[in-house]
Write a protein that holds these residues in place. Structure first.
Motif, short mmCIF file in Angstrom:
data_model
loop_
_atom_site.label_atom_id
_atom_site.label_comp_id
_atom_site.label_asym_id
_atom_site.label_seq_id
_atom_site.Cartn_x
_atom_site.Cartn_y
_atom_site.Cartn_z
N VAL A 86 0.82 -1.21 0.00
CA VAL A 86 0.00 0.00 0.00
C VAL A 86 0.86 1.26 0.00
O VAL A 86 0.59 2.18 -0.78
CB VAL A 86 -0.98 -0.03 1.19
N PRO A 87 1.90 1.37 0.85
CA PRO A 87 2.73 2.58 0.78
C PRO A 87 3.35 2.79 -0.60
O PRO A 87 3.48 3.92 -1.07
CB PRO A 87 3.80 2.34 1.85
N GLY A 88 3.73 1.70 -1.24
CA GLY A 88 4.31 1.83 -2.57
C GLY A 88 3.31 2.31 -3.60
O GLY A 88 3.63 3.15 -4.46
N VAL A 89 2.09 1.77 -3.55
CA VAL A 89 1.03 2.23 -4.46
C VAL A 89 0.74 3.70 -4.21
O VAL A 89 0.62 4.50 -5.15
CB VAL A 89 -0.24 1.38 -4.29
N GLU A 90 0.64 4.08 -2.94
CA GLU A 90 0.36 5.48 -2.62
C GLU A 90 1.48 6.39 -3.11
O GLU A 90 1.22 7.50 -3.61
CB GLU A 90 0.18 5.63 -1.11
N ALA A 91 2.72 5.95 -2.99
CA ALA A 91 3.86 6.74 -3.45
C ALA A 91 3.82 6.94 -4.96
O ALA A 91 4.09 8.03 -5.48
CB ALA A 91 5.17 6.07 -3.04
N ALA A 92 3.49 5.87 -5.69
CA ALA A 92 3.41 5.97 -7.14
C ALA A 92 2.31 6.92 -7.58
O ALA A 92 2.50 7.75 -8.48
CB ALA A 92 3.19 4.58 -7.75
N ARG A 93 1.16 6.81 -6.92
CA ARG A 93 0.07 7.72 -7.26
C ARG A 93 0.43 9.17 -6.95
O ARG A 93 0.14 10.08 -7.73
CB ARG A 93 -1.21 7.31 -6.51
N ALA A 94 1.09 9.38 -5.82
CA ALA A 94 1.51 10.73 -5.45
C ALA A 94 2.53 11.30 -6.44
O ALA A 94 2.61 12.51 -6.62
CB ALA A 94 2.09 10.74 -4.04
N ALA A 95 3.29 10.41 -7.07
CA ALA A 95 4.28 10.83 -8.06
C ALA A 95 3.65 11.09 -9.43
O ALA A 95 4.35 11.53 -10.35
CB ALA A 95 5.37 9.78 -8.19
N GLY A 96 2.37 10.82 -9.58
CA GLY A 96 1.70 11.02 -10.86
C GLY A 96 1.98 9.91 -11.85
O GLY A 96 1.90 10.12 -13.07
N MET A 97 2.26 8.71 -11.34
CA MET A 97 2.59 7.57 -12.20
C MET A 97 1.46 6.56 -12.23
O MET A 97 0.65 6.49 -11.30
CB MET A 97 3.86 6.89 -11.68
N ARG A 98 1.41 5.77 -13.27
CA ARG A 98 0.50 4.63 -13.33
C ARG A 98 1.06 3.54 -12.42
O ARG A 98 2.27 3.39 -12.29
CB ARG A 98 0.38 4.13 -14.77
N VAL A 99 0.20 2.77 -11.82
CA VAL A 99 0.67 1.74 -10.89
C VAL A 99 -0.27 0.55 -10.91
O VAL A 99 -1.49 0.69 -10.97
CB VAL A 99 0.82 2.31 -9.45
N VAL A 100 0.32 -0.65 -10.89
CA VAL A 100 -0.43 -1.89 -10.76
C VAL A 100 0.14 -2.67 -9.59
O VAL A 100 1.30 -2.50 -9.21
CB VAL A 100 -0.38 -2.74 -12.06
N GLY A 101 -0.69 -3.53 -9.01
CA GLY A 101 -0.28 -4.31 -7.86
C GLY A 101 0.15 -5.71 -8.24
O GLY A 101 -0.41 -6.32 -9.16
N PHE A 102 1.13 -6.25 -7.50
CA PHE A 102 1.59 -7.62 -7.69
C PHE A 102 1.37 -8.40 -6.41
O PHE A 102 1.79 -7.96 -5.33
CB PHE A 102 3.07 -7.65 -8.07
N THR A 103 0.71 -9.56 -6.51
CA THR A 103 0.39 -10.35 -5.33
C THR A 103 0.92 -11.78 -5.44
O THR A 103 0.33 -12.71 -4.91
CB THR A 103 -1.13 -10.38 -5.08
N GLY A 104 2.05 -11.95 -6.11
CA GLY A 104 2.60 -13.29 -6.30
C GLY A 104 3.57 -13.73 -5.22
O GLY A 104 4.02 -14.87 -5.22
N GLY A 105 3.89 -12.84 -4.27
CA GLY A 105 4.84 -13.18 -3.22
C GLY A 105 4.26 -14.12 -2.18
O GLY A 105 3.05 -14.17 -1.96
N GLY A 106 5.16 -14.84 -1.50
CA GLY A 106 4.73 -15.81 -0.50
C GLY A 106 3.99 -15.22 0.67
O GLY A 106 3.23 -15.90 1.37
#
Length: 240
Positions: free
Chosen positions: A177-197
């Motif tokens: 979530v912090p990473g997604v929020e950071a990307a949005r705040a930077a004005g970038m497109r962002v997608v989530g990855f949920t493949g980690g253990g």
């Protein structure tokens, strides 16, 4: 059916920015378990799932600031260094690259880089252990290089600047979530990855979507399609 990317494609994509832990390497189960044990030892009664929910995707500096502010526990001298060393030891024994990531990177037709909350030593160590470091050709950026880590946009903006790319031409791949929020705040497109253990059985990424991820995927075999469809206008994008 999942949702289509919620962003226009003007200008077109020119750079893919990857988070490292939980996106490129399956490190979060290891590092979060080590952090949980350490926090328990200094008097914070917290379990692994709570540590993931509160601290995944943030730097040790930010974590210990929050523990002091929110829990009233100050880390003893040497605590951060000890947890970092224990994490590196565990990585040497257990760390693996995320399944399919090397192949997916080899098929990307755009420049790419890493922007991670990990400190530079851990970042290069973990990418080196998993054989991924040479694939990034020195394009590896750490939150230690900026004033504020995620969820602030500083790191992603720094990475884009160093790569010579405008923020609106960047796509960020994040698992926190912090990473997604950071990307949005930077004005970038962002997608989530949920493949980690660390995601367990629920890989829906509801919290990532709620934070602003346009869509979520859980296997790097899908990366090429995700990148391609993230570069389409919303009206032209097929459902992801």
């Amino acid at each position: 059916m999942t949702d289509a990317p919620a962003f226009p494609a003007t200008p077109p994509l020119a750079l893919v920015i990857f988070d490292c832990d939980g996106v490129l390497i399956d490190s979060e189960p290891i590092s979060l378990a080590t952090l949980t044990r350490g926090l328990n030892e200094i008097g914070l009664a917290i379990d692994l799932e709570a540590v993931r929910a509160r601290f995944a995707g943030t730097s040790m500096t930010s974590i210990m600031e929050r523990v002091a502010r929110e829990d009233g526990i100050e880390a003893p001298a040497g605590f951060v260094e000890r947890v970092k060393a224990q994490t590196l030891d565990a990585f040497a024994a257990e760390l693996k690259a995320m399944a399919g990531i090397a192949e997916a990177l080899g098929l990307l037709h755009l420049p790419f880089c890493v922007a991670s909350s990990s400190d530079p030593v851990r970042l290069r160590h973990s990418l080196g252990l998993t054989g991924l470091l040479p694939l990034f050709q020195g394009h590896v950026f750490s939150s230690a290089q900026v004033a504020r880590g995620k969820p602030f946009p500083d790191l992603f903006l720094f990475a884009a600047e160093r790569m010579g790319t405008a923020p609106e031409q960047c796509l960020v791949i994040e698992d926190s979530v912090p990473g997604v929020e950071a990307a949005r705040a930077a004005g970038m497109r962002v997608v989530g990855f949920t493949g980690g253990g660390h995601w367990g059985h629920d890989r829906s990424g509801r919290d990532l979507r709620a934070a602003g991820a346009a869509t979520v995927f859980s296997a790097h075999a899908e990366l090429g399609r995700i990148v391609a469809e993230s570069g389409l206008p919303r009206s032209a994008a097929s459902p992801i």
